[in-house]
Design an enzyme around this catalytic site. Structure first.
Site, PDB file in Angstrom:
ATOM      1  N   PRO A   1       0.815  -1.224   0.000  1.00 10.80           N
ATOM      2  CA  PRO A   1       0.000   0.000   0.000  1.00 10.80           C
ATOM      3  C   PRO A   1       0.849   1.275   0.000  1.00 10.80           C
ATOM      4  CG  PRO A   1      -0.042  -1.066   2.155  1.00 10.80           C
ATOM      5  CD  PRO A   1       0.610  -2.023   1.218  1.00 10.80           C
ATOM      6  N   ASN A   2       0.394   2.244  -0.748  1.00  9.09           N
ATOM      7  CA  ASN A   2       0.970   3.580  -0.822  1.00  9.09           C
ATOM      8  C   ASN A   2       2.269   3.656  -1.614  1.00  9.09           C
ATOM      9  OD1 ASN A   2      -1.014   5.075   0.822  1.00  9.09           O
ATOM     10  ND2 ASN A   2      -0.292   3.780   2.487  1.00  9.09           N
TER      11      ASN A   2
ATOM     12  N   ARG B   1       5.347  12.263  -3.181  1.00  8.64           N
ATOM     13  CA  ARG B   1       5.189  12.960  -1.909  1.00  8.64           C
ATOM     14  C   ARG B   1       6.164  12.355  -0.895  1.00  8.64           C
ATOM     15  NH1 ARG B   1       1.856  17.149  -1.098  1.00  8.64           N
ATOM     16  NH2 ARG B   1       2.053  16.474   1.047  1.00  8.64           N
TER      17      ARG B   1
ATOM     18  N   TYR C   1      11.246   8.997   1.234  1.00  8.02           N
ATOM     19  CA  TYR C   1      11.263   7.893   0.270  1.00  8.02           C
ATOM     20  C   TYR C   1      12.044   8.184  -1.008  1.00  8.02           C
ATOM     21  CZ  TYR C   1       7.617   5.967   3.265  1.00  8.02           C
ATOM     22  OH  TYR C   1       6.926   5.466   4.342  1.00  8.02           O
TER      23      TYR C   1
ATOM     24  N   ASN D   1       7.630  -5.868  -0.945  1.00 12.29           N
ATOM     25  CA  ASN D   1       7.728  -4.739  -0.024  1.00 12.29           C
ATOM     26  C   ASN D   1       6.319  -4.527   0.512  1.00 12.29           C
ATOM     27  OD1 ASN D   1       7.716  -2.321   1.288  1.00 12.29           O
ATOM     28  ND2 ASN D   1       8.977  -1.239  -0.227  1.00 12.29           N
TER      29      ASN D   1
ATOM     30  N   ALA E   1       3.062  -0.740   4.777  1.00 14.72           N
ATOM     31  CA  ALA E   1       2.517  -0.702   6.128  1.00 14.72           C
ATOM     32  C   ALA E   1       2.102  -2.077   6.622  1.00 14.72           C
ATOM     33  CB  ALA E   1       1.318   0.249   6.183  1.00 14.72           C
TER      34      ALA E   1
ATOM     35  N   GLU F   1      12.075 -10.033   1.479  1.00 15.04           N
ATOM     36  CA  GLU F   1      11.400  -8.822   1.962  1.00 15.04           C
ATOM     37  C   GLU F   1      12.306  -7.609   1.715  1.00 15.04           C
ATOM     38  OE1 GLU F   1      10.885  -9.175   6.148  1.00 15.04           O
ATOM     39  OE2 GLU F   1       9.872  -7.247   6.370  1.00 15.04           O
TER      40      GLU F   1
ATOM     41  N   HIS G   1      12.662  -3.262   1.982  1.00 15.00           N
ATOM     42  CA  HIS G   1      12.156  -1.956   2.443  1.00 15.00           C
ATOM     43  C   HIS G   1      13.033  -0.851   1.852  1.00 15.00           C
ATOM     44  CE1 HIS G   1       9.347  -3.852   5.094  1.00 15.00           C
ATOM     45  NE2 HIS G   1      10.308  -4.655   5.484  1.00 15.00           N
TER      46      HIS G   1
ATOM     47  N   ARG H   1      13.224   4.474  12.008  1.00 19.34           N
ATOM     48  CA  ARG H   1      11.951   5.178  12.002  1.00 19.34           C
ATOM     49  C   ARG H   1      11.131   4.889  13.267  1.00 19.34           C
ATOM     50  NH1 ARG H   1       9.296   4.531   6.338  1.00 19.34           N
ATOM     51  NH2 ARG H   1       8.147   6.341   7.122  1.00 19.34           N
TER      52      ARG H   1
END
Lengths: 151, 151, 151, 151, 151, 151, 151, 151, 151, 151, 151, 151
Positions: free
Chosen positions: I10-11, I18, I23, I74, I77, I98, I100, I107
């Site tokens: 997601p996202n 943005r 990112y 990835n 969230a 996995e 990221h 974070r």
């Protein structure tokens, strides 16, 4: 003419039909009507959606970027664990106001935590359907304030 | 003519003078003026106090019983540990609305917990001085709603 | 003739007026009258105070040193967080008995913890106003016992 | 003529023989004699038992239903983990008062928690053998109060 | 003729194909066949669905209101965090029985917690596909019992 | 002819006599009669015991080795802390099914944890006396399944 | 001529009178005399206050803004929970040094946490009354350093 | 001639019969024989008991006072929660050595905690049946050492 | 010719538009192009998808069984709470890597926990878009290694 | 002439070279020079060492026994976990003062805990290089005080 | 020509000799040879060290400042508690990549936490010896990227 | 002739010189002499080392592989946090026995946890210097047992 997106999260379509002792007698249709009237009064455009799906809510938030000046969201159960919704709010960057019908701090321990709150402008909790009107008024105030700041 | 007591907790007398990046530029005097004007507009009586003392706030809350229809409180730092203020709200039984200038869920972990929230009608957090106006509007709505229910 | 100081903490002045389902019907005036009568019966001097202010309670405890043989305290909400009151009890050294009207272990989790208990002689919890009489009897027994030990 | 059952939990038969610095010099026999005398003075029947066995204590509590008006219990070590004893108190429904010789809040952390307290009328802690007399007096007061309420 | 909705949560469509050491050899088709046969034997209507989507499951539960007398649900992974599904069960108000193929208390710590259990009638865990039959029998018993109570 | 041992833990002898709002109206005698009838119907031998003593339950479990094919246990309060019972189940190796009358996940936090569950075949919780019948049916199914597997 | 405000929190007025094994023999009067002498030696103005009241301490800190260059504070018991004092220090912005007579890290667990430390320049703990002199020297050094930086 | 009491806790009577991969092949009878032989070799009297009952173990420990110079105890499952046994050891005052057949620190998290350890002289864990011999040797050494210290 | 499925959670469709400070500037389209080029260079087939829906991701993972040799995911969230995705990876059995973009350990605390990591082959975190290339290289190496092992 | 050992822990050799925003501009050489000058002014011998090795620091502390009257230590990162250094301080028995350049209570959570503090005389934190001078002054004061006490 | 320092932490010298089921068959010598070859292929200088000593690793990291462009570190057991190594990485400022042979998130709970990760560029975990090659490639990519950014 | 390595961890070289109330009067030299004598009596070779350095202890453990049949280790403070030592014991594979002079379960909370215990054969705690002899006897028994098993 400013515009807001209102998002009702999971199970809010059941409003006024069941668990009335907790959530009250107003149906979602009635709530939306009152909210639309208030938007009209403030000269705001308003778009309202309800979804039980986390992914749909994420997408709706993303789509608000460029089309809405504000998001008013009651994430329902997702309030407490949907980091995806949190990230969507942060990613789209549209000022977001979090609303809860009930006072979530009077309910089960797990409802006291909102993962969405840290990325929202502010939170309104415990005022029933009127909380959405408060959020809309706040959005209106906020936009005015922002306009003032920018001018 | 309904009446509200507004209580500003510790350090709110410093508003607008220091830590403006967190709390904004408005002073407490300005905030109170705006709030009084709004009350006037709604035809409410309003009494406003500020105190740094937990005991004084407890006593003020107790005294609201019989003289005010609503309490609007920003308990400041006491939000997070004053069970005495919580108990006073529960003991006096006057409907109480909790206001925070900042979004307390964006700040230090210890500010996320309000011991006052479970005995309040609702909470408004993150809208700056305008949050008090929102609380006043909510009180107005609430009293109307209650009146309707009782009639 | 031995003497005791009785301290009623915050909100106990509301006793018998509100939240009667939790705290009962007896008012603080009635409770104090019964307690004074019991003291008379035991040939004890008694001084009674109530305060909503943590600082005043701290000062009252300090002042008991040299003027009272025992303190009976119901710290109310301060039971759960006032390390200042705890330190005052330890600092003045006057034997202190902790009383709670309700059984604090049947209520909210945060009321189960007393920061005052570890510096008190003992604790009486859950017997309503009669708990103060029990504490007075215990003080009387304690002083006798101490006298016996010292002779 | 009202009747009480007094239950001494595990290791209380060692009272006065060892660890006198913690538990004092009084033996269980002496404590029981004083308690019986006090019961006589109040015109109460009294039955006293001691057991090291959790199961025996559970059964004794169950048997109090119909034969005793009150239970006074010092559950000793079982205070801190015997949910079986807790459930027995709740199941038999006879009003139960919890007594501890020492102030359990001054001792090891694990002794601060009583699983029995939430189903007891109240708790008396830290007054040595005299705590049982206090409990008996409280039972007497309680029964009178209940009688008054019911008449 | 009573009716039940059976909901298989995420990944249960993989049943019998992989991880057979944990979940056994029976496929979801076989399980559903056995369950339908059992429903037939008890004279129940049965509707069965499987979904990987939390939102779809929420909607299905909502739709059971008015069309089914009972829900039998194995929420799979959602058991442990889907407050949305929990809220849907509470909102629709149809009696719900929770089933797990494996004994979730023998597995990873995070599988020991069910957020759905507190709003379910009961839970059956560890009996493999037969657990669904047990749930159906329990539903049958429950409805009978309820009927008896109401008559 | 297969045989099961049914163990009722502490306070289950009070069933149907007190706390009926929680545990229902059925007495233990009635429950046992229904269970025996069900065993007869399935052609199972059944032995039923109740004990308030942890040690007796441990011994009973050990004795099941060689004399019973299955244990059905409702450990009552011991569910939550008796590692001794857990170890007995693991030590005797007879397949064990855990039953709870109430849905333990709807009750106090400390009742959510079963130390017995990780060594049981499965758990049935929340179906009242019928839960024992469910467990017996599961045992029957299990034995058949095991027999099939072994043949 | 620089000026410092010294604030002694609750119970520090008892210094040297009781609990000497923990806090030493020096009285607050003697401590203040030594501190004043040291201030004189460094050519600093000094104002000293003691209060048992959290609210008074908050107000005193606020008043230091504009009248003092430094605050030396021993918040006593308030160290561990007074977010109001913490917020006052942050709000007034006067550099603040935290002093403890005892080494708080050798005492009860709850004394290890200072809510004031994160808004203080630094902390001096465990050096008895001399710790105040150390703080004064540090303030002197700090002001010199700041002066140097600014020039 | 010194004397020791050896206490085997719950389920140790199953030793060597089941769960041999964890506890080994030696039966309790064989272990006791080896231990008795070792006692003979050291010229110690030895009394050995096994019980599944917490209460019986508590009583046995109490009875050791005056009849034994040392207790060697493997409290089995009670190691982890029996504060009653802990208190009995502290109350009787006979030096006690704790033995575990397995290395409890290699097993489930809940087995890592011994509530008995803080009142024991020492602990021997992980050496199988030989651990009892080690404990006996340690008792012998301890008594010699104590004798030396006292002479 | 080996094949990999790449799943963006997601996202991630907002990438490069943005929150660029967190990112980076690369868009998802650019990232995918670079990744496809790298796959071509290694002679791998590659299928890439992005979804905001947990359920769709679960289904996509299930579908990889039989059609892909490796999954590069990835989960965005969902990394931190989607046990459904975790179970899908375990259920389909296709080796999963996995990735990221950011170093999740720099974070918020809640991003430090991956529920997916324990069922993945390995994790690559903090290298921006290049992390996907690293994962692809690792998949290539892994498959080679596996091939070697199997031959 | 009294003597102190000053120990600089790991990474303090990097002082003034990197991370100047946190640790300032002063190099370790400059700091040591200032400290030596201060020692000279107080008529103290001083020995200064820096080590990145926990073992070397342990040994240095042990060697202080008999050769130094005081240890001033900044254990750097070892502050937070080196029980070996803690034990060395306790074992050698030389009075030890703990110094931190920064206010460790303003930094990461894990820096708030000092395992060394409970065995130190006191702690000075947050005053930069001047903290070492404060510690030296405190040592001087302490030795004088001790001398006075002993004479 | 860029240069990297590779640091192997404690026990990595045992690689390939023991615990092969966890760490694989490759020896450290073989791993280093492969890594050197890869460095050669990328035209990088490489320096490799292994140490069991935390202090030596701290010093090696410090020494990288000015002599290496990148550090690749597998801190072994120190990953989980060496704040000294963490501080060294932060103090020297050379970009550092953390590598783990195994997927640390599949192992004991205490291995899931890396105190080094928050000061590293990124982490590669679970790819065996190939993870070092991945890190080297990432370093190469990183340096190129940084170069691009700076030009 | 079997051989053991004995490792004394940090600060054990101070044995008998300081903190005698905790660790006793025996010096390390005396302890080693008694241990060597015991080894001679059992016909074992023995090598003894003491180090304050974690890295040296790790290396010593690694070197035991191939040269010793058993390790007896008292890791001192490293017991509680040195995962490096834990990993070394696991990596070298030589059977290791953990010894503590004091009963670590009677001391500070942080000493109750041994990170070394899960990789050791067993643990002996609380018997002073004699604990090493017990460990040696256990090693002798263990080797015999192992020999028996293997033959």
């Amino acid at each position: 003419m400013p515009s807001t997106l209102v998002i009702h999260g999971p199970n809010l379509n059941m409003l006024g039909q069941r668990e009335r002792r907790i959530y009250g007698l107003t149906t979602l249709t009635e709530l939306n009507a009152a909210l639309s009237a208030a938007a009209l009064g403030l000269n705001w455009e308003i778009e309202i959606m309800q979804s039980n799906s986390e992914g749909e809510i994420v997408t709706a938030i993303q789509d608000a970027l460029g089309s809405h000046d504000c998001i008013i969201i009651n994430p329902g159960a997702y309030t407490h664990y949907s980091i995806a919704i949190r990230d969507a709010i942060a990613a789209c960057g549209v000022p977001t106001i979090e609303v809860h019908l009930t006072n979530i701090y009077q309910r089960e321990e797990f409802r006291h935590k909102s993962v969405v709150a840290p990325v929202s402008v502010g939170q309104v909790s415990g005022f029933g359907p009127y909380g959405y009107i408060m959020a809309l008024n706040a959005a209106n105030q906020l936009l005015g304030a922002t306009a003032n700041t920018q001018s």
